[in-house]
Structure formats: structure tokens, C-alpha cells
Design an enzyme around this catalytic site. Sequence first.
Site, PDB file in Angstrom:
ATOM      1  N   ARG A 122     -83.193  12.031  35.998  1.00  0.00           N
ATOM      2  CA  ARG A 122     -82.189  12.263  34.943  1.00  0.00           C
ATOM      3  C   ARG A 122     -82.797  13.083  33.797  1.00  0.00           C
ATOM      4  NH1 ARG A 122     -81.816  11.829  29.567  1.00  0.00           N
ATOM      5  NH2 ARG A 122     -82.944   9.853  29.638  1.00  0.00           N
ATOM      6  N   ASP A 123     -83.711  12.507  33.052  1.00  0.00           N
ATOM      7  CA  ASP A 123     -84.246  13.192  31.873  1.00  0.00           C
ATOM      8  C   ASP A 123     -84.979  14.462  32.294  1.00  0.00           C
ATOM      9  OD1 ASP A 123     -84.939  13.726  29.276  1.00  0.00           O
ATOM     10  OD2 ASP A 123     -85.855  11.790  28.880  1.00  0.00           O
ATOM     11  N   HIS A 175     -90.156   5.361  25.185  1.00  0.00           N
ATOM     12  CA  HIS A 175     -89.686   6.551  25.910  1.00  0.00           C
ATOM     13  C   HIS A 175     -90.273   7.766  25.184  1.00  0.00           C
ATOM     14  CE1 HIS A 175     -86.355   8.841  28.063  1.00  0.00           C
ATOM     15  NE2 HIS A 175     -86.673   9.697  27.102  1.00  0.00           N
ATOM     16  N   HIS A 190     -91.849  11.480  24.919  1.00  0.00           N
ATOM     17  CA  HIS A 190     -92.059  12.826  25.469  1.00  0.00           C
ATOM     18  C   HIS A 190     -93.463  13.283  25.061  1.00  0.00           C
ATOM     19  CE1 HIS A 190     -87.962  13.858  27.019  1.00  0.00           C
ATOM     20  NE2 HIS A 190     -87.690  12.754  26.343  1.00  0.00           N
ATOM     21  N   CYS A 241     -85.134  17.782  26.714  1.00  0.00           N
ATOM     22  CA  CYS A 241     -83.767  17.473  26.293  1.00  0.00           C
ATOM     23  C   CYS A 241     -83.100  18.769  25.873  1.00  0.00           C
ATOM     24  CB  CYS A 241     -83.773  16.474  25.148  1.00  0.00           C
ATOM     25  SG  CYS A 241     -82.115  16.150  24.528  1.00  0.00           S
TER      26      CYS A 241
HETATM   27  P1  HMG Z   1     -66.874  16.254  23.593  1.00  0.00           P
HETATM   28  O1  HMG Z   1     -66.652  17.707  23.921  1.00  0.00           O
HETATM   29  O2  HMG Z   1     -66.897  15.851  22.166  1.00  0.00           O
HETATM   30  O3  HMG Z   1     -65.909  15.295  24.426  1.00  0.00           O
HETATM   31  O4  HMG Z   1     -68.258  15.845  24.254  1.00  0.00           O
HETATM   32  P2  HMG Z   1     -64.367  15.144  24.501  1.00  0.00           P
HETATM   33  O5  HMG Z   1     -64.101  13.702  24.627  1.00  0.00           O
HETATM   34  O6  HMG Z   1     -63.691  15.934  23.410  1.00  0.00           O
HETATM   35  O7  HMG Z   1     -64.043  15.846  25.920  1.00  0.00           O
HETATM   36  C1  HMG Z   1     -64.212  17.232  26.136  1.00  0.00           C
HETATM   37  C2  HMG Z   1     -64.186  17.497  27.636  1.00  0.00           C
HETATM   38  O8  HMG Z   1     -65.265  16.827  28.280  1.00  0.00           O
HETATM   39  C3  HMG Z   1     -62.908  16.964  28.316  1.00  0.00           C
HETATM   40  O9  HMG Z   1     -62.663  17.831  29.429  1.00  0.00           O
HETATM   41  C4  HMG Z   1     -63.340  15.618  28.835  1.00  0.00           C
HETATM   42  O10 HMG Z   1     -62.585  15.186  29.943  1.00  0.00           O
HETATM   43  C5  HMG Z   1     -64.771  15.912  29.272  1.00  0.00           C
HETATM   44  P3  HMG Z   1     -61.594  19.049  29.352  1.00  0.00           P
HETATM   45  O11 HMG Z   1     -60.308  18.370  28.995  1.00  0.00           O
HETATM   46  O12 HMG Z   1     -62.117  19.965  28.272  1.00  0.00           O
HETATM   47  O13 HMG Z   1     -61.663  19.642  30.707  1.00  0.00           O
HETATM   48  N1  HMG Z   1     -65.608  14.714  29.282  1.00  0.00           N
HETATM   49  C6  HMG Z   1     -66.353  14.314  30.327  1.00  0.00           C
HETATM   50  N2  HMG Z   1     -66.540  14.833  31.552  1.00  0.00           N
HETATM   51  C7  HMG Z   1     -67.355  14.158  32.395  1.00  0.00           C
HETATM   52  N3  HMG Z   1     -67.998  13.025  32.062  1.00  0.00           N
HETATM   53  C8  HMG Z   1     -67.855  12.485  30.837  1.00  0.00           C
HETATM   54  C9  HMG Z   1     -66.984  13.135  29.918  1.00  0.00           C
HETATM   55  N4  HMG Z   1     -66.616  12.871  28.651  1.00  0.00           N
HETATM   56  C10 HMG Z   1     -65.771  13.837  28.272  1.00  0.00           C
HETATM   57  N5  HMG Z   1     -68.483  11.371  30.525  1.00  0.00           N
HETATM   58  C11 HMG Z   1     -69.694  14.222  25.277  1.00  0.00           C
HETATM   59  C12 HMG Z   1     -68.777  14.516  24.125  1.00  0.00           C
HETATM   60  C13 HMG Z   1     -70.450  12.939  24.940  1.00  0.00           C
HETATM   61  C14 HMG Z   1     -68.878  14.044  26.549  1.00  0.00           C
HETATM   62  C15 HMG Z   1     -70.679  15.414  25.470  1.00  0.00           C
HETATM   63  O14 HMG Z   1     -71.252  15.714  24.233  1.00  0.00           O
HETATM   64  C16 HMG Z   1     -71.733  15.153  26.471  1.00  0.00           C
HETATM   65  O15 HMG Z   1     -71.472  14.990  27.648  1.00  0.00           O
HETATM   66  N6  HMG Z   1     -73.019  15.124  26.014  1.00  0.00           N
HETATM   67  C17 HMG Z   1     -74.109  14.824  26.907  1.00  0.00           C
HETATM   68  C18 HMG Z   1     -75.389  15.169  26.249  1.00  0.00           C
HETATM   69  C19 HMG Z   1     -76.537  14.776  27.137  1.00  0.00           C
HETATM   70  O16 HMG Z   1     -76.381  14.366  28.273  1.00  0.00           O
HETATM   71  N7  HMG Z   1     -77.754  14.909  26.577  1.00  0.00           N
HETATM   72  C20 HMG Z   1     -78.936  14.565  27.280  1.00  0.00           C
HETATM   73  C21 HMG Z   1     -79.111  13.095  27.416  1.00  0.00           C
HETATM   74  S1  HMG Z   1     -79.743  12.303  25.946  1.00  0.00           S
HETATM   75  C22 HMG Z   1     -81.443  12.481  26.074  1.00  0.00           C
HETATM   76  O17 HMG Z   1     -81.910  13.204  26.903  1.00  0.00           O
HETATM   77  C23 HMG Z   1     -82.308  11.668  25.165  1.00  0.00           C
HETATM   78  C24 HMG Z   1     -82.959  10.492  25.889  1.00  0.00           C
HETATM   79  O18 HMG Z   1     -83.722  10.924  26.990  1.00  0.00           O
HETATM   80  C25 HMG Z   1     -83.844   9.708  24.910  1.00  0.00           C
HETATM   81  C26 HMG Z   1     -84.865  10.569  24.160  1.00  0.00           C
HETATM   82  O19 HMG Z   1     -85.630  11.320  24.787  1.00  0.00           O
HETATM   83  O20 HMG Z   1     -84.883  10.462  22.922  1.00  0.00           O
HETATM   84  C27 HMG Z   1     -81.899   9.522  26.431  1.00  0.00           C
HETATM   85 MG    MG Z   2     -85.749  11.678  26.859  1.00  0.00          MG
END
Ligand code: HMG
Ligand code: MG
Length: 298
Positions: free
Chosen positions: A15-16, A208, A210, A241
Site C-alpha cells: 500500500r504505502d 510508522h 519513513h 506519499c
Molecule cells: P474528494 O474529492 O474531496 O471526495 O476526495 P468527494 O467525496 O468530493 O468525491 C469526489 C469523487 O471521488 C467522487 O467521484 C466520489 O465518488 C469519489 P465522481 O463523482 O467525481 O466520479 N470517491 C471515491 N472513489 C473511490 N473510493 C473512495 C472514494 N471517495 C470518494 N473511497 C478523498 C476525498 C478522501 C476521497 C480523496 O482525497 C482521496 O481519495 N485521498 C486519498 C489520499 C491517499 O490515499 N493518500 C495516501 C495515503 S495516506 C499516507 O500515505 C500516509 C500514511 O502512510 C501515514 C504516514 O506516512 O504518515 C498512512
Molecule cells: Mg506512510
Amino acid sequence: MSLPKQVRLVEVGPRDGLQNEAGELIPTATKIELINRLGNAGVGYIEAASFVSPKWVPQMGDAAEVLAGIDRLPGVTYAALTPNLKGLEGALAAGIEEVAVFTAVSESFTQKNINCSVAESLERFDPLLERAHAEGLRVRGYVSTTLGCPYEGEIAPAAVARVADTLYQMGCFEISLGDTIGVGTPLKAKKMLEAVAGKVPIEHLAAHFHDTYGQALANLLAVLQEGLAIIDASVAGLGGCPYAKGASGNVASEDVVYMLHGMGVETGIDLDRLIDAGRYISTALGRANGSKVALACG
Ligand code: HMG
Ligand code: MG
């Protein structure tokens, strides 16, 4: 030196690690093979995918197919990230066993990562937690930017403790403390952990880290000495990320396991097989292996 007898490794590479690969989409079959190899190496907890918007993170767009294709080994927990109810529904349909929500201490990072404020993210998690618990799923909670933010710089330990405690009080069973951009150093990591452990029992906390600045193993040793016993890591040091400029991969799982075994701390993981999994994915992606242990054992 006081250390835990056993550490639980949470493998976040699929995933990450893979979420951040630039260029072409990684074939689903490659992800499945990686996850199967990790399971066969004795890794007991694998964060296998992410049910996020594919517009935001294209590499995770095949989460359902990945979960449908893997061998579900007994004793292995397969988990996924879910930012909202839509993501949780996808994860449930895919037969996931555990999910994770994610927010941050820093407002700017949260806006860039999940398009809302920290408070809004927590509001979003409420119905998600309720639904997940009703389905019998445990929910992990990530807090990003615990040792520094790419946009806001220094982060106060007390602020980390507040967000971690809120997630814990909301029902997250485990809180993973992310040094998202790898800027922490051992004494900072220790102080941050002390502040959080003042609110959340340490057995419910994970590190966690990096490895952007090469500090992750030293930081891990500092928190292990405080009694923390859950470590997130990424095979071959994959990843980063997409919303954290300069973030490199997580600390390499092979390097963590080598360090732990070298100190007599058990993980239940077969290091040779883990190295094999890291070599497989590095070759498949055509990228250099980010594990020093894997290179040394070459
Ligand atoms: P948004 O644009 O504000 O969402 O995104 P929305 O609710 O307005 O929806 C917009 C569109 O996205 C719609 O589709 C929804 O259906 C769709 P449209 O009508 O435009 O076709 N949608 C989705 N589709 C699939 N799965 C979903 C989903 N939700 C809405 N779950 C949202 C908000 C949270 C969805 C977006 O910002 C997002 O997906 N962000 C993901 C960011 C991400 O994955 N970042 C990496 C992970 S975090 C990380 O790596 C840190 C960590 O490792 C810890 C660390 O290292 O510190 C965990
Ligand atoms: Mg991370």
C-alpha cells in the site's frame, strides 16, 4: 537496554510503497505475487491495498482485484486504507479483515492528502467506525506528520497526542504514528512517543517511520526502548506519499527484521524469504532495492 521480547511488524509495502510509484500502473498480478510472498515469509499483518479515489491515487485503483486474487493465508491479517464510508463499503465487499483511517496533525497536509480539515476528517470517521464495528472489523488509525510537516515544519508533541487520543477515544484499536517525511531524530521521536503514551496505552501504538533522512532505524530503537512493540515497514523500502514532497519510502522491512533479530527480539518472520519478496518487487518495478540488508546479503 530494555526492549520488548517480540515485535509485530505491519508490512505496508503493497500500500504505502506501491501507491507512490510514478509512471505506468503496476500490474495487479505483480501486487498479488508480492503479497503472497510476504505472507509466505511469515509476515502476520499486510496492508494490502487502499480504497481511496483512483483519481487521487491511481496505483490503488485495482484494490478489489488485488484482494480477490491473493491467497488468504491462515494467521495473516489483510488490511486496507479507507478514507470514508465509500472506501469502507468497497473494502467490505472485497472481504477485508481490518481497515485503517488516516488523518494528520497538520492542517495543510490533511487538506492536500484528503481534501478536508483535521476536524472534518474525524467527523467522517465516526460513521465509518460505527459501520466497521457493526461488521465486526477493527479499525486502525493513522496520524501523519507526527515529527514534522512538509508545509508547516515543526509539530508539537502535545498536538500529536491530542489527535492520537481522539482517534483512540473514537474507537480505533491501534494508532500508528507517522513520520511522513522522515525528518525525525531519536530524541524527538522519544519525546513525541512519551507525549502520546501519556494519553494512549503504549501497547496500542505503532511507529510508522519513513527513512527520507536515514534516521528511521535510530528512531525505531529510541521508541522500542520506551516499550513500543508494533512497527510499520515496507519491504525493499518501497514508497513514499504522493502528498508529502520529498517523502521517501518507509524504513525497509528487511532492515528492521535484521536489527530486531540481531538484538534477540522475535518477529516470526523468515528474513531470507522476506529478502526474496523485496528482490522480486524491486526487479518487477525496475527500481533499486532500498534495503541495505538485502544488498548486503546479495
Ligand atoms: P474528494 O474529492 O474531496 O471526495 O476526495 P468527494 O467525496 O468530493 O468525491 C469526489 C469523487 O471521488 C467522487 O467521484 C466520489 O465518488 C469519489 P465522481 O463523482 O467525481 O466520479 N470517491 C471515491 N472513489 C473511490 N473510493 C473512495 C472514494 N471517495 C470518494 N473511497 C478523498 C476525498 C478522501 C476521497 C480523496 O482525497 C482521496 O481519495 N485521498 C486519498 C489520499 C491517499 O490515499 N493518500 C495516501 C495515503 S495516506 C499516507 O500515505 C500516509 C500514511 O502512510 C501515514 C504516514 O506516512 O504518515 C498512512
Ligand atoms: Mg506512510
